[in-house]
Write an enzyme that holds these catalytic residues in place. Structure first.
Site, PDB file in Angstrom:
ATOM      1  N   ASN A  98     -21.243 -89.929  14.086  1.00  0.00           N
ATOM      2  CA  ASN A  98     -22.710 -90.138  13.597  1.00  0.00           C
ATOM      3  C   ASN A  98     -22.593 -91.481  12.666  1.00  0.00           C
ATOM      4  O   ASN A  98     -23.538 -91.989  12.564  1.00  0.00           O
ATOM      5  CB  ASN A  98     -23.377 -88.837  12.957  1.00  0.00           C
ATOM      6  CG  ASN A  98     -23.767 -87.889  14.007  1.00  0.00           C
ATOM      7  OD1 ASN A  98     -24.276 -88.246  14.757  1.00  0.00           O
ATOM      8  ND2 ASN A  98     -23.314 -86.717  13.772  1.00  0.00           N
ATOM      9  N   GLU A 109     -15.520 -82.935  16.123  1.00  0.00           N
ATOM     10  CA  GLU A 109     -14.466 -83.401  15.036  1.00  0.00           C
ATOM     11  C   GLU A 109     -14.041 -82.368  14.110  1.00  0.00           C
ATOM     12  O   GLU A 109     -14.727 -81.408  13.834  1.00  0.00           O
ATOM     13  CB  GLU A 109     -15.622 -84.238  14.293  1.00  0.00           C
ATOM     14  CG  GLU A 109     -15.517 -85.617  14.852  1.00  0.00           C
ATOM     15  CD  GLU A 109     -16.627 -86.573  14.306  1.00  0.00           C
ATOM     16  OE1 GLU A 109     -16.420 -87.695  13.825  1.00  0.00           O
ATOM     17  OE2 GLU A 109     -17.978 -86.037  14.058  1.00  0.00           O
ATOM     18  N   HIS A 118     -17.079 -79.716  13.798  1.00  0.00           N
ATOM     19  CA  HIS A 118     -18.463 -80.439  14.164  1.00  0.00           C
ATOM     20  C   HIS A 118     -18.352 -80.826  15.640  1.00  0.00           C
ATOM     21  O   HIS A 118     -17.610 -81.465  16.438  1.00  0.00           O
ATOM     22  CB  HIS A 118     -18.482 -81.920  13.233  1.00  0.00           C
ATOM     23  CG  HIS A 118     -19.647 -82.570  13.876  1.00  0.00           C
ATOM     24  ND1 HIS A 118     -19.754 -84.069  14.053  1.00  0.00           N
ATOM     25  CD2 HIS A 118     -21.105 -82.245  13.957  1.00  0.00           C
ATOM     26  CE1 HIS A 118     -21.067 -84.454  14.344  1.00  0.00           C
ATOM     27  NE2 HIS A 118     -21.809 -83.263  14.178  1.00  0.00           N
ATOM     28  N   SER A 132     -23.496 -82.297  10.516  1.00  0.00           N
ATOM     29  CA  SER A 132     -23.353 -83.505  10.957  1.00  0.00           C
ATOM     30  C   SER A 132     -22.939 -84.839   9.941  1.00  0.00           C
ATOM     31  O   SER A 132     -22.653 -85.851  10.289  1.00  0.00           O
ATOM     32  CB  SER A 132     -24.782 -84.215  11.915  1.00  0.00           C
ATOM     33  OG  SER A 132     -25.095 -83.233  12.647  1.00  0.00           O
TER      34      SER A 132
HETATM   35  P1  NAD Z   1     -31.937 -76.300  15.032  1.00  0.00           P
HETATM   36  O1  NAD Z   1     -33.258 -76.791  14.374  1.00  0.00           O
HETATM   37  O2  NAD Z   1     -32.124 -76.222  16.546  1.00  0.00           O
HETATM   38  O3  NAD Z   1     -31.337 -74.894  14.665  1.00  0.00           O
HETATM   39  C1  NAD Z   1     -31.260 -74.613  13.264  1.00  0.00           C
HETATM   40  C2  NAD Z   1     -31.429 -72.936  13.231  1.00  0.00           C
HETATM   41  O4  NAD Z   1     -30.896 -72.576  11.860  1.00  0.00           O
HETATM   42  C3  NAD Z   1     -32.677 -72.385  13.356  1.00  0.00           C
HETATM   43  O5  NAD Z   1     -32.713 -71.495  14.347  1.00  0.00           O
HETATM   44  C4  NAD Z   1     -33.255 -71.867  12.177  1.00  0.00           C
HETATM   45  O6  NAD Z   1     -33.923 -70.783  12.213  1.00  0.00           O
HETATM   46  C5  NAD Z   1     -31.809 -71.428  11.663  1.00  0.00           C
HETATM   47  N1  NAD Z   1     -31.685 -71.333  10.129  1.00  0.00           N
HETATM   48  C6  NAD Z   1     -32.409 -71.877   9.226  1.00  0.00           C
HETATM   49  N2  NAD Z   1     -32.007 -71.549   7.793  1.00  0.00           N
HETATM   50  C7  NAD Z   1     -31.127 -70.273   8.129  1.00  0.00           C
HETATM   51  C8  NAD Z   1     -30.430 -69.337   7.390  1.00  0.00           C
HETATM   52  N3  NAD Z   1     -30.615 -69.550   5.896  1.00  0.00           N
HETATM   53  N4  NAD Z   1     -29.801 -68.599   7.997  1.00  0.00           N
HETATM   54  C9  NAD Z   1     -29.467 -68.586   9.212  1.00  0.00           C
HETATM   55  N5  NAD Z   1     -30.194 -69.266   9.997  1.00  0.00           N
HETATM   56  C10 NAD Z   1     -30.870 -70.240   9.428  1.00  0.00           C
HETATM   57  O7  NAD Z   1     -30.780 -77.190  14.365  1.00  0.00           O
HETATM   58  P2  NAD Z   1     -29.546 -77.860  15.339  1.00  0.00           P
HETATM   59  O8  NAD Z   1     -29.653 -78.902  16.176  1.00  0.00           O
HETATM   60  O9  NAD Z   1     -28.919 -76.439  16.096  1.00  0.00           O
HETATM   61  O10 NAD Z   1     -28.498 -78.237  14.391  1.00  0.00           O
HETATM   62  C11 NAD Z   1     -27.713 -77.231  13.501  1.00  0.00           C
HETATM   63  C12 NAD Z   1     -26.721 -77.823  12.532  1.00  0.00           C
HETATM   64  O11 NAD Z   1     -25.701 -78.635  13.526  1.00  0.00           O
HETATM   65  C13 NAD Z   1     -27.116 -78.969  11.614  1.00  0.00           C
HETATM   66  O12 NAD Z   1     -26.005 -78.955  10.715  1.00  0.00           O
HETATM   67  C14 NAD Z   1     -26.833 -80.096  12.433  1.00  0.00           C
HETATM   68  O13 NAD Z   1     -26.745 -81.159  11.732  1.00  0.00           O
HETATM   69  C15 NAD Z   1     -25.603 -79.755  13.227  1.00  0.00           C
HETATM   70  N6  NAD Z   1     -25.383 -80.804  14.517  1.00  0.00           N
HETATM   71  C16 NAD Z   1     -26.600 -80.918  15.369  1.00  0.00           C
HETATM   72  C17 NAD Z   1     -26.266 -81.823  16.373  1.00  0.00           C
HETATM   73  C18 NAD Z   1     -27.717 -82.076  17.422  1.00  0.00           C
HETATM   74  O14 NAD Z   1     -27.212 -82.964  18.385  1.00  0.00           O
HETATM   75  N7  NAD Z   1     -28.705 -81.430  17.156  1.00  0.00           N
HETATM   76  C19 NAD Z   1     -24.970 -81.979  16.831  1.00  0.00           C
HETATM   77  C20 NAD Z   1     -24.067 -81.716  16.153  1.00  0.00           C
HETATM   78  C21 NAD Z   1     -24.081 -80.884  14.868  1.00  0.00           C
END
Ligand code: NAD
Length: 291
Positions: A190, A152, A140, A119
């Site tokens: 963001n 994005e 993204h 993000s």
């Molecule tokens: P989340 O906490 O729901 O999931 C993250 C996952 O990554 C977890 O299941 C964790 O076990 C796993 N993980 C951690 N380390 C790891 C590794 N070394 N290898 C493999 N898996 C691993 O988080 P999320 O909300 O899904 O966010 C994930 C990414 O997407 C982030 O970069 C976040 O910024 C981005 N993002 C989030 C949103 C949102 O609204 N939540 C929107 C757009 C982008």
């Protein structure tokens, strides 16, 4: 380059949504996570969400069955090596993402495109630590992935046109719309959204309003479909804080300082919906404000 197989790293809320839309669009998907439980959970969520779509007539039962067959899971990161495109969607921490790309590199095909769903973290910096900065970019998605139209696409300094075109073609095949963003902290959505959420937390912190009045004000007064605190819980308060820190560090402007109350919620492990508590408590039948 024609993309057919997609490796997704991280099976959290974004990873499972990305797997969902990719499989429905006909891509072969391999989903990995460090946690076997997260993978199991993700498959249940994808199945539940697709069943809901089928129930509403948005997809057929057969499309659902076929799409579910296209998603494989593994806890071994290097099983993703044969993918044409990697989308990293693990926890929003630069060291975590760097380590994932480092561990992946030896097993990748030379032509594999690497992308991150980050993000806010610098695409150029993530790319520079790989062997293929020209085949690296930001991909993204918005949350929830099956519903939100925008993706994005972020070029790092070295990203080549072939890579951009290949990713853009994937977005088109998904039936979504791409917005090109330059690689500056938090990109477009963001950069605008998070300071608003952070300001809502300051409004709460300073006692100008409570959770309910702040969310009602923005829903009824600005016509936002969700209040900013409700939205923060939906995104994850750890993710919101991480993005504010990236804006603060990357743009060196005090207007981006994260609200201490946001930090406090994260320290408490009250991360929003995913932990059942944030600005609202989700453990009962209806969400109740925690302040
Ligand atoms: P989340 O906490 O729901 O999931 C993250 C996952 O990554 C977890 O299941 C964790 O076990 C796993 N993980 C951690 N380390 C790891 C590794 N070394 N290898 C493999 N898996 C691993 O988080 P999320 O909300 O899904 O966010 C994930 C990414 O997407 C982030 O970069 C976040 O910024 C981005 N993002 C989030 C949103 C949102 O609204 N939540 C929107 C757009 C982008």
């Amino acid at each position: 380059m024609d993309i057919q197989t997609i490796g997704i790293v991280g099976a959290g809320q974004m990873g499972n949504g990305i797997a969902h839309v990719m499989a429905l669009a006909g891509y072969e998907v391999m989903l990995t996570d460090v946690s076997a439980e997260a993978l199991e959970n993700a498959m249940k969520i994808v199945e539940g969400n697709m069943a809901r779509q089928a129930g509403r007539g948005k997809i057929t039962d057969e499309e659902m069955v076929e799409a579910m067959k296209r998603i494989g899971t593994t806890t071994t990161l290097t099983d993703l090596g044969k993918s044409d495109l990697i989308i990293e969607a693990a926890t929003e921490r630069e060291t975590v993402k760097q380590a994932i790309f480092e561990d992946l590199l030896p097993s990748l095909k030379p032509e594999t495109i690497l992308t991150s769903n980050t993000s806010s973290i610098s695409i150029t910096r993530l790319a520079s630590r790989t062997d293929r900065p020209e085949r690296f970019m930001g991909f993204h998605f918005m949350n929830p992935v099956p519903v939100m139209q925008l993706v994005e696409l972020i070029r790092g300094i070295a990203t080549n046109e072939e890579t951009y075109a290949a990713c853009n073609a994937v977005v088109e095949k998904l039936g979504k719309t791409a917005a090109a963003a330059e690689d500056f902290p938090a990109f477009i959505v963001n950069r605008i959204l998070m300071p608003m959420i952070n300001e809502a937390v300051y409004t709460l912190y300073e006692g100008v309003g409570n959770v309910k009045s702040i969310d009602s004000s923005m829903k009824l007064g600005a016509n936002h479909p969700m209040g900013p605190l409700e939205l923060a819980d939906f995104i994850g308060l750890d993710t919101c804080l991480a993005i504010m820190n990236v804006l603060h560090d990357g743009l060196a402007d005090t207007k981006y300082r994260p609200c201490p109350l946001l930090t406090k919620y994260v320290e408490a492990g009250w991360l929003g919906r995913k932990t059942q508590r944030g600005f609202y408590d989700y453990r009962g039948d209806t969400p109740t404000p925690t302040r």
